[in-house]
Design an enzyme around this catalytic site. Structure first.
Site, PDB file in Angstrom:
ATOM      1  N   SER A  71     -15.530  25.331  35.696  1.00  0.00           N
ATOM      2  CA  SER A  71     -17.397  25.961  34.940  1.00  0.00           C
ATOM      3  C   SER A  71     -16.870  27.311  35.645  1.00  0.00           C
ATOM      4  O   SER A  71     -17.871  26.788  37.343  1.00  0.00           O
ATOM      5  CB  SER A  71     -17.832  25.808  34.135  1.00  0.00           C
ATOM      6  OG  SER A  71     -18.761  26.671  33.405  1.00  0.00           O
ATOM      7  N   SER A  72     -17.697  28.362  35.807  1.00  0.00           N
ATOM      8  CA  SER A  72     -18.674  29.068  36.345  1.00  0.00           C
ATOM      9  C   SER A  72     -20.066  29.143  36.229  1.00  0.00           C
ATOM     10  O   SER A  72     -21.109  29.995  37.017  1.00  0.00           O
ATOM     11  CB  SER A  72     -18.090  30.805  35.936  1.00  0.00           C
ATOM     12  OG  SER A  72     -17.279  31.316  36.943  1.00  0.00           O
TER      13      SER A  72
ATOM     14  N   GLY B 281     -21.521  35.292  31.667  1.00  0.00           N
ATOM     15  CA  GLY B 281     -20.069  36.530  32.392  1.00  0.00           C
ATOM     16  C   GLY B 281     -19.011  35.860  33.030  1.00  0.00           C
ATOM     17  O   GLY B 281     -18.646  36.724  33.992  1.00  0.00           O
ATOM     18  N   GLY B 282     -18.720  34.860  32.435  1.00  0.00           N
ATOM     19  CA  GLY B 282     -17.222  34.311  33.173  1.00  0.00           C
ATOM     20  C   GLY B 282     -17.472  33.744  34.588  1.00  0.00           C
ATOM     21  O   GLY B 282     -18.542  33.696  34.854  1.00  0.00           O
TER      22      GLY B 282
ATOM     23  N   THR C 143     -22.754  27.369  26.591  1.00  0.00           N
ATOM     24  CA  THR C 143     -21.686  28.448  26.435  1.00  0.00           C
ATOM     25  C   THR C 143     -20.468  27.959  25.295  1.00  0.00           C
ATOM     26  O   THR C 143     -20.429  26.745  25.097  1.00  0.00           O
ATOM     27  CB  THR C 143     -20.713  28.918  27.681  1.00  0.00           C
ATOM     28  OG1 THR C 143     -19.762  30.156  26.966  1.00  0.00           O
ATOM     29  CG2 THR C 143     -20.132  27.557  27.923  1.00  0.00           C
TER      30      THR C 143
ATOM     31  N   ASP D 220     -10.777  27.691  29.766  1.00  0.00           N
ATOM     32  CA  ASP D 220     -10.546  27.621  30.388  1.00  0.00           C
ATOM     33  C   ASP D 220     -10.018  26.629  32.163  1.00  0.00           C
ATOM     34  O   ASP D 220     -10.325  27.032  33.285  1.00  0.00           O
ATOM     35  CB  ASP D 220     -12.727  26.955  31.361  1.00  0.00           C
ATOM     36  CG  ASP D 220     -13.191  28.202  31.195  1.00  0.00           C
ATOM     37  OD1 ASP D 220     -12.974  28.997  31.051  1.00  0.00           O
ATOM     38  OD2 ASP D 220     -14.699  28.036  31.086  1.00  0.00           O
TER      39      ASP D 220
ATOM     40  N   THR E 134     -21.874  33.499  26.637  1.00  0.00           N
ATOM     41  CA  THR E 134     -21.941  32.385  27.333  1.00  0.00           C
ATOM     42  C   THR E 134     -23.850  33.358  27.321  1.00  0.00           C
ATOM     43  O   THR E 134     -24.224  34.476  27.033  1.00  0.00           O
ATOM     44  CB  THR E 134     -21.911  32.246  28.670  1.00  0.00           C
ATOM     45  OG1 THR E 134     -20.447  31.985  28.778  1.00  0.00           O
ATOM     46  CG2 THR E 134     -22.258  31.594  29.214  1.00  0.00           C
TER      47      THR E 134
END
Length: 582
Positions: A465-466, A487-488, A418, A440, A400
């Protein structure tokens, strides 16, 4: 350092309550959806913070954005140019085949608009999308399959935002990307490491063809890499807008790549043509003397606000970056935050996400009180409005990017973008990588008791989503900062660390970004262990926080704070980005 806001009242920033926020689809999409959000009222006077200012993950992309701003372009115009270049020079992280969340701040009115460019599952997707022979696929098999790719959203999202906030013609925003693709760009050390690394996506037939030189060797740092197919793609997008990707030859090429092989995806040209970005309301909450604003679900930004609200009730946090008490408390609050996020967050069109309940002061106080005695994985809480949902089985890998832009008027963009994993699914069309965003979702749609997971797969659904692009306002609603990170799932920890470091500990933003990372999810504490002094590590261990090396994707924070009449800009030293003003 002492807190910037020690002893300062924050009552003026307290939100009046949770409003029902309209979620608007565009141009013939499905009926409007609703989600809950707590939103700050816009102000009637202009912000004092003005650009040009850009911070992004590659100097070539930053240069492209600065050129657009120098020509009188808006912050959104510059973001379009930056994304087009990032998709070429940093394809392991984002690209034309991916998705994004964008926060846009209007300096004149103080209004914030959230653009949701998250990918959607195909119309044919089922909850067992990643099942085979009655069992979930391994993660690698799933991400390399055609099933992992959702309908790309970043270009439709940017096209909508640019139509509403652009100052230049759309066709004028792709020149740098086209030239770099046609003439070649210098492969950076980070890209070279990914090309020659162990990620299976770098070894697919598409990636191997792209990243192999005529002599049979793979590209290395310092080599010149050309991508004429990408140049042709951005020329098409410049001429035709988002339609270039959503219909015609490029759409057909995307579907052909997705349906190739033994585990073909169900994505169709109809799915691509039917994709619509959404316009949503921001979720905002007080922190110190500021208001912090993030996107609503399916973004997990609300979780950062929950952590900051818990931090306000945790005096140890304010002891500063040299305090083991502060870091131990930060880790325990993360455990509580992630337990709630993992349980409840998903697409609000399919599941009720208890945003208001998670930010309710009584609930926040209850959760924060658990932190001092917490041992092992944190239990999830039950905030007001919480639905009955099952345990989650989602994995969020690396891959991302984040950018921030402020233009001469003071209008601003904070955007996280991302293709999901490194080089997405490893499949390509039109010179760009396709996302593996559907991984995801929770691979297992039901808990053992049959309760559905909030983030289970469904047709047309957007995965959780983060990504949490962030805006920071002063007590009058004026923009004073913006930031975000890749960073996921660790994005939430990285953004929170930066906000606490800058706003509570008073650090210059670069120092806040460069603080060691601590990611506390489940029963472990992953960290940049060598970044913590021995005394801090020992003090944390004495409080039950035993650090282990961080195994998640590292941070890539980009952002700026308006301080003393100038931008205190920063770009995470762990990556290759830069921050630039005029």
């Amino acid at each position: 350092m002492s807190s910037l806001a020690a002893g300062t009242a924050i009552a003026a920033l307290m939100l009046a309550g949770c409003a029902v926020a309209e979620t608007r689809a565009v141009e013939g999409a499905a009926p409007a959806l609703t989600s809950q959000a707590a939103v700050a009222a816009p102000v009637a006077h202009a912000s004092v913070a003005k650009g040009p200012f850009v911070s992004a993950a590659n100097p070539l992309a930053v240069e492209a954005g600065m050129k657009v701003l120098a020509r009188g372009g808006s912050a959104v115009d510059a973001a379009v140019a930056i994304q087009a270049v990032l998709g070429l020079v940093e394809p392991q992280s984002s690209g034309l085949g991916g998705g994004a969340f964008m926060m846009v701040y209007d300096a004149e009115s103080g209004a914030i608009t959230v653009y949701d460019g998250r990918e959607t599952a195909p119309a044919a997707a089922t909850p067992e999308l990643f099942y085979e022979n009655g069992r979930p696929l391994s993660f690698v098999d799933a991400l390399l399959s055609g099933r992992s790719t959702g309908a790309p959203g970043v270009i439709p999202m940017l096209a909508l935002a640019q139509k509403q906030h652009g100052a230049l013609a759309w066709s004028e925003l792709f020149g740098d990307a086209e030239a770099l693709a046609q003439d070649g760009f210098t492969v950076s050390p980070r890209l070279a490491g990914m090309i020659n690394g162990d990620a299976p996506q770098a070894k697919t037939r598409w990636a191997t063809e792209y990243f192999t030189k005529p002599d049979g060797a793979r590209y290395q740092a310092g080599d010149t890499l050309r991508n004429p197919a990408y140049a042709e793609t951005v020329r098409r997008i410049a001429r035709e807008g988002a339609a270039a990707l959503q219909q015609g030859p490029l759409a057909e090429a995307i579907v052909a790549a997705v349906t190739e092989g033994g585990r073909p995806g169900a994505l169709t040209t109809a799915d691509l043509a039917g994709y619509r970005p959404l316009v949503r309301e921001a979720v905002c909450g007080p922190y110190k003397i500021y208001t912090v604003c993030v996107p609503p679900p399916p973004s997990s930004g609300t979780s950062v606000l929950e952590l900051l609200a818990m931090a306000e009730r945790t005096p140890d946090i304010d002891k500063g970056p040299d305090s083991p008490e502060a870091w131990a408390a930060f880790g325990q609050l993360q455990r509580l935050m992630y337990a709630d996020r993992d349980r409840y967050f998903g697409d609000p069109a399919f599941v009720s996400v208890p945003v208001a309940g998670l930010l309710d002061p009584a609930y926040v106080a209850q959760r924060a009180a658990l932190a001092p005695g917490l041992r092992g994985a944190a239990p999830y809480g039950v905030p007001a409005g919480a639905p009955r949902v099952g345990a989650d089985a989602t994995r969020e890998p690396a891959g991302t990017s984040h950018m921030v832009v402020v233009d001469a008027k003071g209008d601003a963009v904070s955007m996280t973008t991302t293709v999901e994993s490194l080089f997405g699914s490893g499949r390509m069309a039109g010179g760009f990588f396709l996302n593996n965003q559907l991984t995801d979702f929770s691979f297992e749609p039901l808990a053992r008791d049959g309760t559905p997971a909030a983030n289970a797969v469904a047709a047309g659904k957007r995965p959780r989503s983060s990504m949490s692009p962030t805006l920071i306002l002063d007590r009058e609603g004026r923009l004073v900062g913006l930031l975000g990170s890749p960073g996921g799932s660790s994005i939430l920890a990285y953004n929170a660390k930066a906000l606490i470091g800058a706003l509570a500990w008073g650090l210059p933003l670069q120092q806040a970004f460069d603080l060691p990372n601590l990611v506390a999810k489940g029963d472990g504490f992953g960290a940049d262990t060598e970044g913590f002094p021995d005394a801090v590590r020992d003090g944390m261990a004495a409080r039950g926080v035993e650090l282990r090396p961080n195994t998640t994707e590292t941070s890539g924070l980009h952002g700026g704070l308006w301080r003393n009449g100038r931008w205190d800009g920063a770009a995470d030293s762990r990556r290759e980005g830069v921050a630039r003003t005029q």
